[in-house]
Every structure is written in C-alpha cells, then in structure tokens.
Design a protein around this motif. Structure first.
Motif: not given
Length: 128
Positions: A66-85
C-alpha cells in the motif's frame, strides 16, 4: 541490537539473497532495517513487501505494498502484490480490486489474470 555489517546497499543485496535462498523471515528483518535507514527507496520497499509476503506476514505485506501504491498508483507490481497479500489474508474484495487494477495495467501478464480469476472464483463460491 546493533546494525548489520555493511551499508544499506549491502543489506539490500543480502536480503535478496536470503529471499532467493528461501529464508524470507530473515530477509524481512534485514530489509526492514534497510527501509528504516532509507525510507524513500522504492526498491527496498518492494523487496521488503516480497519478503513479508513470502514469510506469511500478509498484513505487513499489505501495508508495505500500500505504501508503494501511495507513492505510485500506476505500479502494477505493487497492485498485484497487494492483491495477492489481501487474498491470503482473506480480504477477497480488496484482493479483487487490486488484482483487477494490475490486470488493467498489464493485460499481457498471464499470472496477473490467473490470480484475478482465482480470487473471483473464491468470491463467487463463498456463502452470502
């Protein structure tokens, strides 16, 4: 507890090696120290989130992704990782939301699509 030997880059490299050697708990500890020393580093945060996830520390991984996404909402890997977690933590609605975002950003990545399909199937199968 004293600091590990070397500098933050050394900690990062050792953390990645611990992940590769299937010791995610140790990697998370070391990478957490590195993030404390350099909180602005996206690479450190991403590695920490991966280690937390692999160690089964899903709530912590969700927070770090979530911290990564707050810094860059277009980070597809962070979105994927948050979804998996979120999926592993049992929050299927949050998981589906972030996996759908990852798929929308990178429809070419089959593992993103497979993860989203799996979460949607689990959501459909749950009792209401």
């Amino acid at each position: 507890m004293g600091s590990p030997e070397g500098d933050v880059y050394d900690w990062y490299q050792r953390g990645l090696q611990l992940l590769a050697n299937r010791d995610p708990a140790a990697a998370a500890t070391l990478l957490g120290r590195a993030v404390d020393a350099e909180p602005g580093s996206r690479s450190l945060l991403e590695a920490l989130a991966r280690a937390q996830y692999d160690a089964g520390r899903y709530a912590e991984a969700m927070s770090t992704f979530s911290e990564l996404i707050s810094r860059n909402p277009t980070d597809d890997y962070a979105q994927f990782g948050l979804g998996l977690a979120a999926s592993r933590a049992g929050d299927l609605d949050l998981a589906a939301e972030h996996l759908a975002l990852a798929v929308a950003m990178r429809p070419d990545l089959g593992h993103y699509t497979r993860a989203l399909r799996g979460v949607r199937a689990r959501r459909t199968g749950r009792t209401t």
